[in-house]
Motif scaffolding. Sequence first.
Motif, PDB file in Angstrom:
ATOM      1  N   VAL A 151      34.906  28.986  42.723  1.00 52.60           N
ATOM      2  CA  VAL A 151      35.923  29.643  43.597  1.00 52.60           C
ATOM      3  C   VAL A 151      35.652  29.525  45.294  1.00 52.60           C
ATOM      4  CG1 VAL A 151      36.659  31.913  44.316  1.00 52.60           C
ATOM      5  CG2 VAL A 151      36.119  31.656  42.107  1.00 52.60           C
ATOM      6  N   PRO A 152      36.827  28.784  45.842  1.00 55.47           N
ATOM      7  CA  PRO A 152      36.645  28.601  47.141  1.00 55.47           C
ATOM      8  C   PRO A 152      36.189  29.737  48.206  1.00 55.47           C
ATOM      9  CG  PRO A 152      38.495  27.854  46.318  1.00 55.47           C
ATOM     10  CD  PRO A 152      38.069  28.537  45.336  1.00 55.47           C
ATOM     11  N   GLU A 153      35.802  29.237  49.165  1.00 53.44           N
ATOM     12  CA  GLU A 153      35.255  30.238  50.389  1.00 53.44           C
ATOM     13  C   GLU A 153      36.407  31.387  50.660  1.00 53.44           C
ATOM     14  OE1 GLU A 153      34.804  29.517  54.964  1.00 53.44           O
ATOM     15  OE2 GLU A 153      33.393  28.409  53.883  1.00 53.44           O
ATOM     16  N   GLY A 154      35.794  32.578  51.045  1.00 58.50           N
ATOM     17  CA  GLY A 154      36.743  33.503  51.203  1.00 58.50           C
ATOM     18  C   GLY A 154      37.519  34.384  50.056  1.00 58.50           C
ATOM     19  N   ARG A 155      37.256  33.996  48.683  1.00 62.16           N
ATOM     20  CA  ARG A 155      38.014  34.734  47.624  1.00 62.16           C
ATOM     21  C   ARG A 155      37.002  35.817  47.156  1.00 62.16           C
ATOM     22  NH1 ARG A 155      39.869  30.039  49.616  1.00 62.16           N
ATOM     23  NH2 ARG A 155      41.885  29.596  48.871  1.00 62.16           N
ATOM     24  N   ARG A 156      37.381  36.818  46.770  1.00 60.66           N
ATOM     25  CA  ARG A 156      36.802  37.926  46.232  1.00 60.66           C
ATOM     26  C   ARG A 156      37.115  38.436  44.968  1.00 60.66           C
ATOM     27  NH1 ARG A 156      33.656  35.558  48.758  1.00 60.66           N
ATOM     28  NH2 ARG A 156      32.306  36.455  50.372  1.00 60.66           N
ATOM     29  N   ILE A 157      36.484  38.859  43.956  1.00 59.90           N
ATOM     30  CA  ILE A 157      36.957  39.585  42.637  1.00 59.90           C
ATOM     31  C   ILE A 157      36.922  41.182  43.340  1.00 59.90           C
ATOM     32  CG2 ILE A 157      36.506  40.299  40.416  1.00 59.90           C
ATOM     33  CD1 ILE A 157      34.880  37.768  40.224  1.00 59.90           C
ATOM     34  N   GLU A 158      38.335  41.633  43.196  1.00 68.14           N
ATOM     35  CA  GLU A 158      38.498  42.846  43.414  1.00 68.14           C
ATOM     36  C   GLU A 158      38.180  43.659  42.262  1.00 68.14           C
ATOM     37  OE1 GLU A 158      39.163  44.237  46.318  1.00 68.14           O
ATOM     38  OE2 GLU A 158      38.931  42.235  47.312  1.00 68.14           O
ATOM     39  N   ASN A 159      38.589  43.343  41.270  1.00 76.26           N
ATOM     40  CA  ASN A 159      38.243  44.179  39.714  1.00 76.26           C
ATOM     41  C   ASN A 159      38.367  43.323  38.526  1.00 76.26           C
ATOM     42  OD1 ASN A 159      37.692  46.411  38.339  1.00 76.26           O
ATOM     43  ND2 ASN A 159      39.431  47.475  39.011  1.00 76.26           N
ATOM     44  N   ILE A 160      37.562  43.767  37.635  1.00 76.14           N
ATOM     45  CA  ILE A 160      37.811  43.115  36.455  1.00 76.14           C
ATOM     46  C   ILE A 160      37.731  44.306  35.432  1.00 76.14           C
ATOM     47  CG2 ILE A 160      36.551  41.515  34.697  1.00 76.14           C
ATOM     48  CD1 ILE A 160      34.687  40.619  36.794  1.00 76.14           C
ATOM     49  N   LYS A 161      38.809  44.081  34.114  1.00 74.69           N
ATOM     50  CA  LYS A 161      38.894  45.101  33.206  1.00 74.69           C
ATOM     51  C   LYS A 161      38.782  44.266  32.014  1.00 74.69           C
ATOM     52  CE  LYS A 161      41.183  48.929  35.306  1.00 74.69           C
ATOM     53  NZ  LYS A 161      42.265  49.908  35.369  1.00 74.69           N
ATOM     54  N   VAL A 162      38.214  44.592  31.101  1.00 79.63           N
ATOM     55  CA  VAL A 162      37.968  44.099  29.740  1.00 79.63           C
ATOM     56  C   VAL A 162      38.787  44.934  28.772  1.00 79.63           C
ATOM     57  CG1 VAL A 162      36.481  43.296  27.694  1.00 79.63           C
ATOM     58  CG2 VAL A 162      35.907  42.910  30.025  1.00 79.63           C
ATOM     59  N   LEU A 163      39.741  44.395  27.991  1.00 78.53           N
ATOM     60  CA  LEU A 163      40.482  45.218  27.100  1.00 78.53           C
ATOM     61  C   LEU A 163      40.388  44.608  25.710  1.00 78.53           C
ATOM     62  CD1 LEU A 163      44.133  44.703  28.955  1.00 78.53           C
ATOM     63  CD2 LEU A 163      42.233  46.674  29.187  1.00 78.53           C
ATOM     64  N   ARG A 164      40.447  45.719  24.749  1.00 85.05           N
ATOM     65  CA  ARG A 164      40.563  45.194  23.320  1.00 85.05           C
ATOM     66  C   ARG A 164      41.721  45.605  22.691  1.00 85.05           C
ATOM     67  NH1 ARG A 164      36.016  46.631  18.843  1.00 85.05           N
ATOM     68  NH2 ARG A 164      37.217  46.019  17.078  1.00 85.05           N
ATOM     69  N   ILE A 165      42.033  44.605  21.792  1.00 84.10           N
ATOM     70  CA  ILE A 165      43.642  45.018  21.248  1.00 84.10           C
ATOM     71  C   ILE A 165      43.458  44.879  19.716  1.00 84.10           C
ATOM     72  CG2 ILE A 165      45.805  44.134  20.995  1.00 84.10           C
ATOM     73  CD1 ILE A 165      45.753  43.078  23.693  1.00 84.10           C
ATOM     74  N   GLY A 166      43.459  45.838  19.124  1.00 83.06           N
ATOM     75  CA  GLY A 166      43.126  45.703  17.566  1.00 83.06           C
ATOM     76  C   GLY A 166      41.701  45.193  17.218  1.00 83.06           C
ATOM     77  N   ASN A 167      41.898  44.532  16.238  1.00 77.68           N
ATOM     78  CA  ASN A 167      40.806  43.471  15.951  1.00 77.68           C
ATOM     79  C   ASN A 167      40.567  42.152  16.368  1.00 77.68           C
ATOM     80  OD1 ASN A 167      38.346  43.554  14.206  1.00 77.68           O
ATOM     81  ND2 ASN A 167      39.612  42.413  12.427  1.00 77.68           N
ATOM     82  N   GLY A 168      41.198  42.054  17.426  1.00 77.87           N
ATOM     83  CA  GLY A 168      41.228  40.518  18.147  1.00 77.87           C
ATOM     84  C   GLY A 168      40.135  40.479  19.196  1.00 77.87           C
ATOM     85  N   THR A 169      40.264  39.094  19.691  1.00 80.58           N
ATOM     86  CA  THR A 169      39.376  38.663  20.841  1.00 80.58           C
ATOM     87  C   THR A 169      39.602  39.761  22.275  1.00 80.58           C
ATOM     88  OG1 THR A 169      38.971  36.447  20.215  1.00 80.58           O
ATOM     89  CG2 THR A 169      39.078  37.154  22.504  1.00 80.58           C
ATOM     90  N   ASN A 170      38.556  39.853  22.803  1.00 82.98           N
ATOM     91  CA  ASN A 170      38.737  40.613  24.090  1.00 82.98           C
ATOM     92  C   ASN A 170      39.371  39.984  25.046  1.00 82.98           C
ATOM     93  OD1 ASN A 170      37.096  42.938  23.165  1.00 82.98           O
ATOM     94  ND2 ASN A 170      35.605  41.458  23.129  1.00 82.98           N
ATOM     95  N   LEU A 171      40.112  40.639  26.056  1.00 81.82           N
ATOM     96  CA  LEU A 171      40.848  40.096  27.097  1.00 81.82           C
ATOM     97  C   LEU A 171      39.972  40.648  28.467  1.00 81.82           C
ATOM     98  CD1 LEU A 171      44.624  40.714  26.377  1.00 81.82           C
ATOM     99  CD2 LEU A 171      43.149  38.818  25.855  1.00 81.82           C
ATOM    100  N   GLU A 172      39.628  39.685  29.204  1.00 81.27           N
ATOM    101  CA  GLU A 172      38.686  40.031  30.414  1.00 81.27           C
ATOM    102  C   GLU A 172      39.842  39.471  31.590  1.00 81.27           C
ATOM    103  OE1 GLU A 172      34.532  39.111  32.299  1.00 81.27           O
ATOM    104  OE2 GLU A 172      35.501  37.577  31.376  1.00 81.27           O
ATOM    105  N   ILE A 173      40.222  40.615  32.359  1.00 81.13           N
ATOM    106  CA  ILE A 173      41.523  40.343  33.473  1.00 81.13           C
ATOM    107  C   ILE A 173      40.896  40.413  34.649  1.00 81.13           C
ATOM    108  CG2 ILE A 173      43.926  41.012  34.153  1.00 81.13           C
ATOM    109  CD1 ILE A 173      44.263  42.101  31.151  1.00 81.13           C
TER     110      ILE A 173
END
Length: 167
Positions: free
Chosen positions: A46-68
Amino acid sequence: MQHVGFTVPDLDEAVGFFVTIFGAVTCLETGRVEADDAFMLRRLGVPEGRRIENIKVLRIGNGTNLEIFQYSGETGDPEPLKRNSQPGGFHMAFEVDDCERTAERLRAAGVEVLEGPTLVESGAMAGLTWLYLKAPWGQFLEIVSMPGPLGYESAGGPRQWSPVSGS
């Protein structure tokens, strides 16, 4: 696959969409990730000056997790999402019991749904019903239903994993 990760412009909107439309459950939330520019570049590209403000991991049913992810620090007009036809373009598919019924529910909820659902009647994907839709931030998603074996399975191909059957 353990998870699919992607970035959205508004994390609360994205989480609300997946909760409302697909019954997602939030598994974890990080809050702002404190890291310097060197870490962001070396570890995440990630280039200079960018920051992760938040990450949420979701589970939907019996499928793969979503990391947003939601980042800050991008400047200028946002670049459009890549089309499915472009390298780097992608979509996520969610298996449902009944594509037709789910399409009706999506349309009634005001979700942008493309034409369909489409039943594939011949070839390797015979028996698959599919439909594309768009998330509020423009990302293409797909719903599919596969009530029986697909066409390729009659030739002895290995069965795809299904979150509906769990096998």
